[in-house]
Structure formats: structure tokens, C-alpha cells
Design an enzyme around this catalytic site. Sequence first.
Site, PDB file in Angstrom:
ATOM      1  N   ASN A   1       0.831  -1.220   0.000  1.00 53.34           N
ATOM      2  CA  ASN A   1       0.000   0.000   0.000  1.00 53.34           C
ATOM      3  C   ASN A   1       0.861   1.263   0.000  1.00 53.34           C
ATOM      4  OD1 ASN A   1       0.981   0.107   2.575  1.00 53.34           O
ATOM      5  ND2 ASN A   1      -1.013   0.164   3.599  1.00 53.34           N
TER       6      ASN A   1
ATOM      7  N   SER B   1       2.659   2.555   2.157  1.00 50.27           N
ATOM      8  CA  SER B   1       2.581   3.378   3.369  1.00 50.27           C
ATOM      9  C   SER B   1       3.973   3.733   3.878  1.00 50.27           C
ATOM     10  CB  SER B   1       1.787   2.658   4.463  1.00 50.27           C
ATOM     11  OG  SER B   1       2.476   1.500   4.882  1.00 50.27           O
TER      12      SER B   1
ATOM     13  N   ALA C   1       4.498  -7.433   4.551  1.00 55.66           N
ATOM     14  CA  ALA C   1       3.792  -6.171   4.790  1.00 55.66           C
ATOM     15  C   ALA C   1       3.385  -6.025   6.254  1.00 55.66           C
ATOM     16  CB  ALA C   1       2.549  -6.106   3.900  1.00 55.66           C
TER      17      ALA C   1
ATOM     18  N   SER D   1      10.804 -12.264  13.637  1.00 56.33           N
ATOM     19  CA  SER D   1      11.914 -11.477  14.178  1.00 56.33           C
ATOM     20  C   SER D   1      12.480 -12.140  15.426  1.00 56.33           C
ATOM     21  CB  SER D   1      11.385 -10.088  14.539  1.00 56.33           C
ATOM     22  OG  SER D   1      12.292  -9.399  15.359  1.00 56.33           O
TER      23      SER D   1
ATOM     24  N   TYR E   1       4.655  -3.863  18.742  1.00 51.46           N
ATOM     25  CA  TYR E   1       5.225  -4.371  17.488  1.00 51.46           C
ATOM     26  C   TYR E   1       5.746  -5.796  17.687  1.00 51.46           C
ATOM     27  CZ  TYR E   1       8.922  -5.640  14.329  1.00 51.46           C
ATOM     28  OH  TYR E   1       9.731  -6.366  13.486  1.00 51.46           O
TER      29      TYR E   1
ATOM     30  N   LYS F   1       4.513  -9.847  16.200  1.00 49.92           N
ATOM     31  CA  LYS F   1       5.304 -10.947  15.608  1.00 49.92           C
ATOM     32  C   LYS F   1       5.046 -12.251  16.374  1.00 49.92           C
ATOM     33  CE  LYS F   1       7.279  -8.694  12.275  1.00 49.92           C
ATOM     34  NZ  LYS F   1       6.811  -8.913  10.904  1.00 49.92           N
TER      35      LYS F   1
ATOM     36  N   PHE G   1      17.452 -11.634  12.453  1.00 50.19           N
ATOM     37  CA  PHE G   1      18.184 -10.837  13.434  1.00 50.19           C
ATOM     38  C   PHE G   1      18.205  -9.398  12.883  1.00 50.19           C
ATOM     39  CE2 PHE G   1      19.104 -13.667  16.927  1.00 50.19           C
ATOM     40  CZ  PHE G   1      18.405 -14.746  16.453  1.00 50.19           C
TER      41      PHE G   1
ATOM     42  N   ARG H   1      24.499  -7.137  18.748  1.00 46.96           N
ATOM     43  CA  ARG H   1      23.458  -7.667  17.854  1.00 46.96           C
ATOM     44  C   ARG H   1      24.122  -8.519  16.772  1.00 46.96           C
ATOM     45  NH1 ARG H   1      21.152  -5.590  21.364  1.00 46.96           N
ATOM     46  NH2 ARG H   1      19.424  -4.100  21.359  1.00 46.96           N
TER      47      ARG H   1
END
Length: 342
Positions: free
Chosen positions: A34, A36, A84, A127, A152, A156, A181, A234
Amino acid sequence: MSKLILVTGGTGFIGSHTVVELQQAGFDVVIVDNLSNSKAEVVDNIEKITGKRPLFECFDLSDRALTHEFFKKYTNIEAIIHFAAFKAVGESVQKPLEYYRNNLNALMNLLECMKEYGVNNFVFSSSCTVYGQPDKLPVTETTPRKPAESPYGNTKAVAEDIIRDFAHVNSQAKCLALRYFNPIGAHPSALIGESPVGVPNNLVPYITQTAAGLRKELSIFGNDYNTPDGTPIRDYINVVDLSKAHVVAINRLISGKNKVNYEYFNIGTGNGYSVMELVNAFIKATGVNLPYKIVGRRAGDIEKIWADTTLANNELGWKAEASIEDTLLSAWNWEKKCRNIE
Ligand code: UFG
């Protein structure tokens, strides 16, 4: 009629790189996005890289009626890769309902359509956020999930549960989640990459924008963590390597090589880098000066995480290949291209 792979979010950062890899592997693609958080020009740039223009439909997958219309029009979808989603951790804390509505409705509309229109193969963009701060490192797929730190992150975790439960009662369906990751870098052509809107939240776009002179200096969020240099660790994975994992996953499902009908894999390098190490690797790889200062910790950040990639290596036959220097250089080349820097 040739078979198509539906890539939702295919003009976004990871989506666009995955469309390139799919097309280069011989698949035909239809993107649904879309726009966005991305631009339609990405489709042109995918065509420039691959010589092939993916089909593109612009609509919102959280709209159930429009999603059904799409599947009525495209009767030749062989598999779906679902990227998405809204993805800004901080924003999700401020707008939880928008995040749950967008991310979960889109997922459920797609799963419903899979069943109704006989599409059996589904790859989900998950994730490492589902692990929270793990007790033991590196994390394997059997490491227990921890409660999410943000709406968020929770989308997931809940999405994985929805897919698991869907697969449980739909024996035709073959579903696979990839737990990424930290994806970084850009395509070596510098024609596609990460384009954050406004001030970047993530480390590497902030680094490249600082190096390009758009930001005064990088703020390093805390150097008092329990890590060798005090900055958080990380597992930074090259976006092209990550995209290739999706092609492997699609081939696995289409050829029926999956072991069970809901599988999940860690997709990382297996190596942890601290923020300070990443900054130094960037300076070494690019030769560009990077002003930075140490500031306080960022709320919600975990101390350290990196992947055990044994399962992905052995079972998928996939392995991250790019060096951290080449990956950071690719991110810098993309930033320079966007800013017309020689
Ligand atoms: N960092 C800085 N300065 C910045 C930005 C980041 O020091 O300006 C540090 C962070 O404190 C962290 C590291 O750089 O230690 C990486 O931060 P990112 O924001 O790039 O990535 P995160 O690990 O926080 O978040 C990523 C994804 C999320 C996902 C999360 C799961 O962006 O989508 O991993 O752990 F939820």
C-alpha cells in the site's frame, strides 16, 4: 498461465531485495504493497536490476474485501511471502491498536484466502524480537520465547501463534517463519536499499545519514552494558543474504521438503557485533569520518543477542556469506546514491 509468488510489502526494504532474488532465481512475482512506507519507483529499480518487471497491486491487505478481490483476480498464486507490516518499535507503543489491527488483520486475511483459494505455501517475516533478552546465548529455535517488549514485537509473537494454529488444522498448508536478526546493507547495485522516513530509529541508517552530513552525530545508547566494550551486541545480517533465505524457504515448501507444516528458523550470521565494533567497522570499510557521542541507554533495548544458525545451515542449506565490511560499504554506497554524493 505461469505460477506467481505473491510478495506482500514487496516495495519495502527486505521485500524489494527478496523480489530481486526471486526473479533472479526464475520466479515470477506479484507485489502487493500500500506504499505506506515505500515508493512506487522501487518497482522500476527492481526492473533495472533484474531486467524483469514484477506485477504490482497497490492496496491495503488489512482490507478483507480487497484481499479477496485480489485472490479472485490472481488464480495462479503458488506461494506467499508476507512482509507487509508496520515495524517501528517506538511508534507501536504510542499506537498499539493501529499496529495490532494492521499487522494481524493483514495476516488473517491472507491465511483465510490461502484456505479459500487453495494456496498452500506461506513464508512469514518474523523477528528475533520473540526471544526478548535470552538467558543463554546464542539463541537456537528451541530457546524459549519471552513476553514481547512492545506491541510491534507482540504482533510478531502473536502472528507466529496464529500461523501455528492455522497450520495445525489445515493439513494442506505449509508454513514457515524466518526469525530475522538485524537486517542491514543494500543491494550491490545501489538501486534499492533502506529508506527510513524522517529520523532513522535503526543504527545503520543513522550511521550512514550521519556520515552523509544529514545528522550532526550518532548517539550511542549506553556503554555500561555487560559486554566487552559496554555497548549492546546484535547479529547484523546482510539484506541480500537474508533475501536469499526466502528463496530457499520457497523452494523448500514448493518441493515439499518441509518436515512439518509449520517450521521456523533463525536467520542471522551467528556473529555478534557491539555498537562500537560496528561503528569502527564502518569507519574502516568506508574511510569516512563518523562523529559520535555516548548517551544514556534507550528504553526497551536488550543487552545482547546473536543467533545459533545451525538449523538454518543444516536444514535449509543456507548460510550468511557477506562480510560486515562489505555489508556496511553497500549501505554507504546506497546512502551516497540517494544523496548524490560522489
Ligand atoms: N543504537 C544506537 N544509536 C542509534 C540507534 C541504535 O546506539 O541511533 C543501538 C541500539 O541501542 C542497539 C543497536 O544500536 O543496541 C541496534 O539498534 P537498532 O534500532 O538498529 O535495532 P534493534 O536491535 O533495537 O531492533 C531490531 C529491529 C526491530 C526488532 C528488534 C528485535 O529494528 O524491528 O531488532 O530485537 F524488533
